[in-house]
Design an enzyme around this catalytic site. Structure first.
Site, mmCIF file in Angstrom:
data_model
loop_
_atom_site.group_PDB
_atom_site.id
_atom_site.type_symbol
_atom_site.label_atom_id
_atom_site.label_comp_id
_atom_site.label_asym_id
_atom_site.label_seq_id
_atom_site.Cartn_x
_atom_site.Cartn_y
_atom_site.Cartn_z
ATOM 1 N N CYS A 112 39.166 46.821 52.977
ATOM 2 C CA CYS A 112 39.570 47.134 54.353
ATOM 3 C C CYS A 112 39.561 48.630 54.660
ATOM 4 C CB CYS A 112 40.963 46.590 54.631
ATOM 5 S SG CYS A 112 41.506 46.956 56.316
ATOM 6 N N TYR A 127 35.744 57.665 72.147
ATOM 7 C CA TYR A 127 34.579 57.698 73.042
ATOM 8 C C TYR A 127 35.079 57.832 74.475
ATOM 9 C CZ TYR A 127 32.054 55.483 69.104
ATOM 10 O OH TYR A 127 31.492 55.183 67.896
ATOM 11 N N LYS A 158 30.464 56.242 65.656
ATOM 12 C CA LYS A 158 29.578 55.485 64.772
ATOM 13 C C LYS A 158 28.175 56.056 64.882
ATOM 14 C CE LYS A 158 32.179 51.198 65.226
ATOM 15 N NZ LYS A 158 33.282 51.692 66.095
HETATM 16 C C1 LIG Z 1 34.070 51.018 66.713
HETATM 17 C C2 LIG Z 1 34.925 51.635 67.722
HETATM 18 C C3 LIG Z 1 34.743 51.379 69.086
HETATM 19 C C4 LIG Z 1 33.665 50.454 69.598
HETATM 20 O O1 LIG Z 1 32.391 50.935 69.296
HETATM 21 P P1 LIG Z 1 31.083 50.194 69.781
HETATM 22 O O2 LIG Z 1 29.975 50.939 69.120
HETATM 23 O O3 LIG Z 1 31.040 50.296 71.280
HETATM 24 O O4 LIG Z 1 31.162 48.774 69.341
HETATM 25 C C5 LIG Z 1 35.566 52.012 69.965
HETATM 26 N N1 LIG Z 1 36.521 52.867 69.547
HETATM 27 C C6 LIG Z 1 36.707 53.140 68.249
HETATM 28 C C7 LIG Z 1 37.764 54.105 67.857
HETATM 29 C C8 LIG Z 1 35.920 52.530 67.284
HETATM 30 O O5 LIG Z 1 36.129 52.792 65.985
HETATM 31 S S1 SF4 Z 2 39.002 44.177 57.154
HETATM 32 FE FE1 SF4 Z 2 39.969 43.376 59.007
HETATM 33 S S2 SF4 Z 2 40.762 41.341 58.435
HETATM 34 FE FE2 SF4 Z 2 40.303 42.434 56.545
HETATM 35 S S3 SF4 Z 2 42.269 43.362 55.969
HETATM 36 FE FE3 SF4 Z 2 41.147 44.892 57.152
HETATM 37 S S4 SF4 Z 2 41.817 44.642 59.271
HETATM 38 FE FE4 SF4 Z 2 42.418 42.810 58.112
#
Ligand SMILES: *Cc1c(COP(=O)(O)O)cnc(C)c1O
Ligand code: SF4
Length: 362
Positions: free
Chosen positions: A118, A99, A321
């Site tokens: 994860c 972003y 997102k």
């Molecule tokens: C999720 C994310 C953010 C933060 O996103 P917000 O919608 O502002 O919480 C910033 N950079 C990356 C690469 C992300 O994946």
């Molecule tokens: S979801 Fe978050 S806390 Fe869980 S294994 Fe992935 S990075 Fe770690």
């Protein structure tokens, strides 16, 4: 009484083998073989605290499903290593710049507990070069030069497995950068190792305000007294605490469970922020839900419960997102709009504005 239940004790005594796991849950010989096979492919480790929340007998226990390797992790047809293309959007190792005004800085590849779902399964638990101090410094240098960055999200792995000193070194460096307004942490420790939230940590963090924390609870059974205390300590240090859940099949993909999670979070003064569609990561396919599951959940939450309890439902992508919900805007013209309320009733509102007044408003 002096307590031995410190976060260092939790980390040092993590469960990483079947015989220790058997202190917490019943495991058949067949299951033991499956855990070993899946665990050899994707690292596992469980804090004694998180293991203590498990149901001894129920293999479908939501705590177990998030923590214990499953043979299903090896039976994937559709997953990818890095569907969000984080690796190709990293100008320095571990810094993701997607972003214009903010970055995610991965400072650790370790976690207290390795979640089976994860999204960074490709590298968590692995010793990777980009979480060395050199790599972190390179990320900080990048932020220093990029004046458009006003928000740094410190993530991992889990940044809170680092020592207070290490974290402070990162914060001190970031706070020398004038254009960095807010610093955020993404950490699951309030859920998987609440002992990590100490007075010393909170006092240290509070020196570098504005600091925000987002954590990761997925099921109401995770909302324990210990977790509530960890959240309370962060909040008392002036740190707003938000929650990012992942929508997981068989864990929280029904309305009752989701509602009780969201209401429980509000009782702990944690604000539900995002509910993620599970990313299409190799080894997580058994957790995926159809897109309609998340859309239906939001439809049955918005309007029916406290607005603060309703997270945004997010599909993550290499392009950022994307918040999703079924539109309440049925029709829109220059002079009227047809809107639908939460119960499905529609109404027409007038939205005509005199061109002369519309111009003044610009
Ligand atoms: C999720 C994310 C953010 C933060 O996103 P917000 O919608 O502002 O919480 C910033 N950079 C990356 C690469 C992300 O994946
Ligand atoms: S979801 Fe978050 S806390 Fe869980 S294994 Fe992935 S990075 Fe770690």
């Amino acid at each position: 009484m002096e307590t031995l239940d410190t976060w260092q004790w939790q980390m040092a005594n993590r469960i990483t083998d079947i015989s220790s796991l058997r202190n917490y849950v019943e495991i058949s010989e067949q299951q033991a073989g499956e855990i070993a096979a899946a665990g050899a492919r994707f690292r596992w480790a469980i804090t004694p605290y998180y293991a203590s929340l498990m149901d001894r007998k129920d293999v479908n226990c939501p705590i177990r499903m998030q923590a214990i390797p499953s043979i299903l992790e090896l039976q994937n047809y559709n997953g990818m290593q890095d569907p969000l293309q984080e690796e190709t959007q990293s100008p320095t190792p571990g810094l993701i710049h997607r972003y214009p005004d903010r970055v995610a800085l991965t400072v650790s590849s370790e976690c207290a507990m390795y979640c089976r779902h994860c999204t960074r399964k490709r590298f968590v638990g692995q010793p990777v070069q980009r979480t060395t101090w050199q790599a972190i410094q390179a990320g900080i240098d990048y932020v220093t030069k990029a004046e458009s960055i006003r928000d740094v999200l410190i993530t991992g792995g889990d940044p809170f497995v680092l020592s207070d000193d290490r974290l402070e070194r990162i914060l001190r460096a970031l706070r020398t950068i004038d254009h960095v307004e807010i610093i955020r942490f993404g950490t699951r420790t309030p859920c998987t190792m609440p002992q990590r939230i100490t007075d010393q940590l909170c006092d240290m963090l509070a020196k570098y305000h504005p600091i925000w924390v987002n954590t990761h609870f997925n099921h109401p059974r995770e909302l324990t007294e210990e977790a509530a205390k960890a959240a309370d300590m962060l909040l008392r240090a002036g740190i707003p605490v938000g929650n990012q859940s992942v929508l997981l099949r068989g864990i929280n993909d029904n309305l009752d469970t989701m509602k009780s999670l969201l209401h429980g979070l509000l009782k702990m003064r944690i604000r539900p922020y995002y509910l993620y569609q599970c990313d299409r990561i190799v080894g997580t396919e058994h957790f995926w839900t159809p897109l309609t599951t998340g859309l239906d959940l939001i439809d049955h939450l918005q309007g029916y419960t406290t607005g603060l309890a309703v997270p945004q439902f997010i599909v993550d992508s290499p392009m950022g997102k994307i918040p999703l919900n079924r539109s309440k805007l049925v029709e829109l013209t220059d002079d009227h709009a047809v809107l639908r309320n939460y119960e499905g009733q529609t109404m027409t509102i007038s939205c005509w504005v005199e061109p002369r007044l519309a111009l003044l408003a610009i």
